[in-house]
Design a protein around this motif. Structure first.
Motif, PDB file in Angstrom:
ATOM      1  N   SER A 154       0.744  -1.180   0.197  1.00  0.00           N
ATOM      2  CA  SER A 154       0.127   0.059   0.220  1.00  0.00           C
ATOM      3  C   SER A 154       0.726   1.238   0.029  1.00  0.00           C
ATOM      4  CB  SER A 154      -0.856   0.038   1.261  1.00  0.00           C
ATOM      5  OG  SER A 154      -1.830  -1.293   1.072  1.00  0.00           O
ATOM      6  N   ALA A 155       1.968   1.098  -0.506  1.00  0.00           N
ATOM      7  CA  ALA A 155       2.925   2.353  -0.743  1.00  0.00           C
ATOM      8  C   ALA A 155       2.249   3.473  -1.631  1.00  0.00           C
ATOM      9  CB  ALA A 155       4.157   1.982  -1.749  1.00  0.00           C
ATOM     10  N   PRO A 156       2.515   4.671  -1.149  1.00  0.00           N
ATOM     11  CA  PRO A 156       1.955   5.779  -2.079  1.00  0.00           C
ATOM     12  C   PRO A 156       2.096   5.675  -3.507  1.00  0.00           C
ATOM     13  CG  PRO A 156       2.926   6.498  -0.066  1.00  0.00           C
ATOM     14  CD  PRO A 156       3.393   5.284  -0.119  1.00  0.00           C
ATOM     15  N   LEU A 157       1.331   6.407  -4.242  1.00  0.00           N
ATOM     16  CA  LEU A 157       1.607   6.112  -5.754  1.00  0.00           C
ATOM     17  C   LEU A 157       2.336   7.125  -6.344  1.00  0.00           C
ATOM     18  CD1 LEU A 157      -1.968   5.088  -6.643  1.00  0.00           C
ATOM     19  CD2 LEU A 157      -0.296   3.466  -6.536  1.00  0.00           C
ATOM     20  N   TYR A 158       2.936   7.137  -7.563  1.00  0.00           N
ATOM     21  CA  TYR A 158       3.390   8.364  -8.199  1.00  0.00           C
ATOM     22  C   TYR A 158       2.273   8.794  -8.830  1.00  0.00           C
ATOM     23  CZ  TYR A 158       8.379   7.147  -8.205  1.00  0.00           C
ATOM     24  OH  TYR A 158       9.766   6.923  -8.111  1.00  0.00           O
ATOM     25  N   ASP A 159       2.267  10.192  -9.239  1.00  0.00           N
ATOM     26  CA  ASP A 159       1.297  11.028  -9.672  1.00  0.00           C
ATOM     27  C   ASP A 159       0.710  10.650 -11.251  1.00  0.00           C
ATOM     28  OD1 ASP A 159       1.250  12.553  -7.132  1.00  0.00           O
ATOM     29  OD2 ASP A 159       2.553  14.121  -8.346  1.00  0.00           O
ATOM     30  N   VAL A 160       1.654   9.789 -11.820  1.00  0.00           N
ATOM     31  CA  VAL A 160       1.149   9.755 -13.172  1.00  0.00           C
ATOM     32  C   VAL A 160       1.407   8.336 -13.640  1.00  0.00           C
ATOM     33  CG1 VAL A 160       1.854  10.265 -15.675  1.00  0.00           C
ATOM     34  CG2 VAL A 160       1.775  12.219 -13.832  1.00  0.00           C
ATOM     35  N   GLY A 161       0.439   7.698 -14.418  1.00  0.00           N
ATOM     36  CA  GLY A 161       0.384   6.448 -14.894  1.00  0.00           C
ATOM     37  C   GLY A 161      -0.288   6.400 -16.200  1.00  0.00           C
ATOM     38  N   CYS A 162      -0.789   5.164 -16.703  1.00  0.00           N
ATOM     39  CA  CYS A 162      -1.392   5.034 -18.152  1.00  0.00           C
ATOM     40  C   CYS A 162      -2.303   4.194 -18.116  1.00  0.00           C
ATOM     41  CB  CYS A 162      -0.120   4.743 -19.036  1.00  0.00           C
ATOM     42  SG  CYS A 162      -0.653   4.732 -20.859  1.00  0.00           S
ATOM     43  N   VAL A 163      -3.338   4.442 -18.503  1.00  0.00           N
ATOM     44  CA  VAL A 163      -4.602   3.526 -18.697  1.00  0.00           C
ATOM     45  C   VAL A 163      -4.164   2.515 -19.811  1.00  0.00           C
ATOM     46  CG1 VAL A 163      -7.139   3.418 -19.205  1.00  0.00           C
ATOM     47  CG2 VAL A 163      -6.318   5.540 -18.029  1.00  0.00           C
ATOM     48  N   GLY A 164      -4.573   1.218 -19.596  1.00  0.00           N
ATOM     49  CA  GLY A 164      -4.441   0.174 -20.563  1.00  0.00           C
ATOM     50  C   GLY A 164      -5.661  -0.346 -20.539  1.00  0.00           C
ATOM     51  N   LYS A 165      -6.005  -0.666 -22.097  1.00  0.00           N
ATOM     52  CA  LYS A 165      -7.119  -1.653 -22.250  1.00  0.00           C
ATOM     53  C   LYS A 165      -6.728  -2.976 -22.484  1.00  0.00           C
ATOM     54  CE  LYS A 165     -11.471  -1.445 -24.639  1.00  0.00           C
ATOM     55  NZ  LYS A 165     -12.406  -0.508 -25.371  1.00  0.00           N
ATOM     56  N   ILE A 166      -7.426  -3.933 -22.059  1.00  0.00           N
ATOM     57  CA  ILE A 166      -7.166  -5.652 -22.210  1.00  0.00           C
ATOM     58  C   ILE A 166      -7.241  -5.707 -23.714  1.00  0.00           C
ATOM     59  CG2 ILE A 166      -7.801  -7.697 -21.761  1.00  0.00           C
ATOM     60  CD1 ILE A 166      -8.503  -6.732 -18.829  1.00  0.00           C
ATOM     61  N   ALA A 167      -6.347  -6.037 -24.334  1.00  0.00           N
ATOM     62  CA  ALA A 167      -6.668  -6.421 -25.901  1.00  0.00           C
ATOM     63  C   ALA A 167      -6.530  -7.707 -26.078  1.00  0.00           C
ATOM     64  CB  ALA A 167      -5.304  -5.659 -26.525  1.00  0.00           C
ATOM     65  N   ASP A 168      -5.951  -8.464 -25.172  1.00  0.00           N
ATOM     66  CA  ASP A 168      -5.941  -9.983 -25.409  1.00  0.00           C
ATOM     67  C   ASP A 168      -5.918 -10.612 -24.019  1.00  0.00           C
ATOM     68  OD1 ASP A 168      -5.793 -12.325 -26.764  1.00  0.00           O
ATOM     69  OD2 ASP A 168      -3.551 -12.415 -26.712  1.00  0.00           O
ATOM     70  N   VAL A 169      -6.513 -11.768 -23.783  1.00  0.00           N
ATOM     71  CA  VAL A 169      -6.391 -12.494 -22.625  1.00  0.00           C
ATOM     72  C   VAL A 169      -6.656 -13.962 -22.744  1.00  0.00           C
ATOM     73  CG1 VAL A 169      -9.064 -12.288 -22.101  1.00  0.00           C
ATOM     74  CG2 VAL A 169      -7.640 -12.532 -20.391  1.00  0.00           C
ATOM     75  N   GLU A 170      -5.758 -14.497 -21.909  1.00  0.00           N
ATOM     76  CA  GLU A 170      -5.756 -15.982 -21.632  1.00  0.00           C
ATOM     77  C   GLU A 170      -5.842 -16.396 -20.488  1.00  0.00           C
ATOM     78  OE1 GLU A 170      -2.107 -17.712 -23.305  1.00  0.00           O
ATOM     79  OE2 GLU A 170      -2.634 -17.269 -25.402  1.00  0.00           O
ATOM     80  N   THR A 171      -6.964 -17.062 -20.276  1.00  0.00           N
ATOM     81  CA  THR A 171      -7.112 -17.791 -18.659  1.00  0.00           C
ATOM     82  C   THR A 171      -6.710 -19.472 -18.436  1.00  0.00           C
ATOM     83  OG1 THR A 171      -8.969 -16.282 -18.710  1.00  0.00           O
ATOM     84  CG2 THR A 171      -8.862 -18.058 -16.873  1.00  0.00           C
ATOM     85  N   SER A 172      -5.706 -19.575 -17.741  1.00  0.00           N
ATOM     86  CA  SER A 172      -5.499 -21.004 -17.516  1.00  0.00           C
ATOM     87  C   SER A 172      -6.451 -21.903 -16.515  1.00  0.00           C
ATOM     88  CB  SER A 172      -4.134 -20.959 -16.669  1.00  0.00           C
ATOM     89  OG  SER A 172      -4.153 -20.368 -15.327  1.00  0.00           O
TER      90      SER A 172
END
Length: 201
Positions: free
Chosen positions: A53-71
């Motif tokens: 639960s460390a503090p977060l940096y101010d900036v990140g990037c939104v990613g969209k799940i483009a591909d998914v595999e489930t085991s």
């Protein structure tokens, strides 16, 4: 926007680039399942420390799940495609096992490009850096990349520490990010050859 986040040290994502992830922790498996049921969006962001639960940096990037595999055992292999950088407004108190923030998207400048001299200078430094690291690079393919794909791609995969990667992500435009990359590669070239990471700290 309300955003579920994946805090991961050393991993950054840029718009239009992809990031493969192996998801095995139960809380992040829950996060992926939730994202798949809703908008497929996850916020990649670095924590400022390695503690829970460390503090977060101010900036990140939104990613969209483009591909998914489930085991069969419930693990996920996903590929995120970067959508937009974001700035954390505040962290939200939640009952979910994964963290969530209120975020505002950061609009990147349109049609960014380098001058021919800036591009040549960057590629020269990148070749020296790659040779020193022993990387095998297809430079013909590199030369066909546009400026944004080249600079952001190198920023995403370069072997720099978390502070350096964060500085690259937070650079306000392509030219400043390119300048910082050159400085980091030059700095690494002057450093201890036994060190395998560049640091801004």
């Amino acid at each position: 926007m309300r955003l579920s986040i994946f805090p991961l040290t050393g991993a950054i994502l840029f718009p239009e680039l992809q990031l493969p992830l192996h998801i095995f922790e139960p809380r992040y498996r829950a996060m992926v399942g939730d994202a798949l049921a809703r908008d497929r969006l996850i916020g990649m962001i670095q924590p400022s420390d390695t503690v829970e639960s460390a503090p977060l940096y101010d900036v990140g990037c939104v990613g969209k799940i483009a591909d998914v595999e489930t085991s069969e055992d419930g693990l996920y292999n996903i590929v995120l495609t970067g959508i937009s950088r974001f700035r954390v407004v505040r962290e939200i108190e939640v009952t979910t096992p994964f963290r969530q923030v209120e975020a505002e998207l950061i609009a990147d400048p349109d049609e960014e490009f380098l001058t021919l001299g800036e591009r040549a200078s960057f590629e020269h430094e990148a070749r020296k850096f790659a040779d020193m690291q022993g990387y095998a690079i297809d430079w013909d393919s590199v030369s066909r990349l546009d400026d944004v794909a080249l600079i952001n791609g190198v920023s995403q995969i370069a072997p720099f520490d978390s502070a350096a990667k964060q500085a690259l992500l937070e650079a306000p435009n392509l030219r400043e990010r390119c300048d910082l990359l050159v400085q980091l590669m030059e700095f690494f070239g002057r450093g201890d050859p036994d060190d395998d990471r560049v640091t801004l700290q």
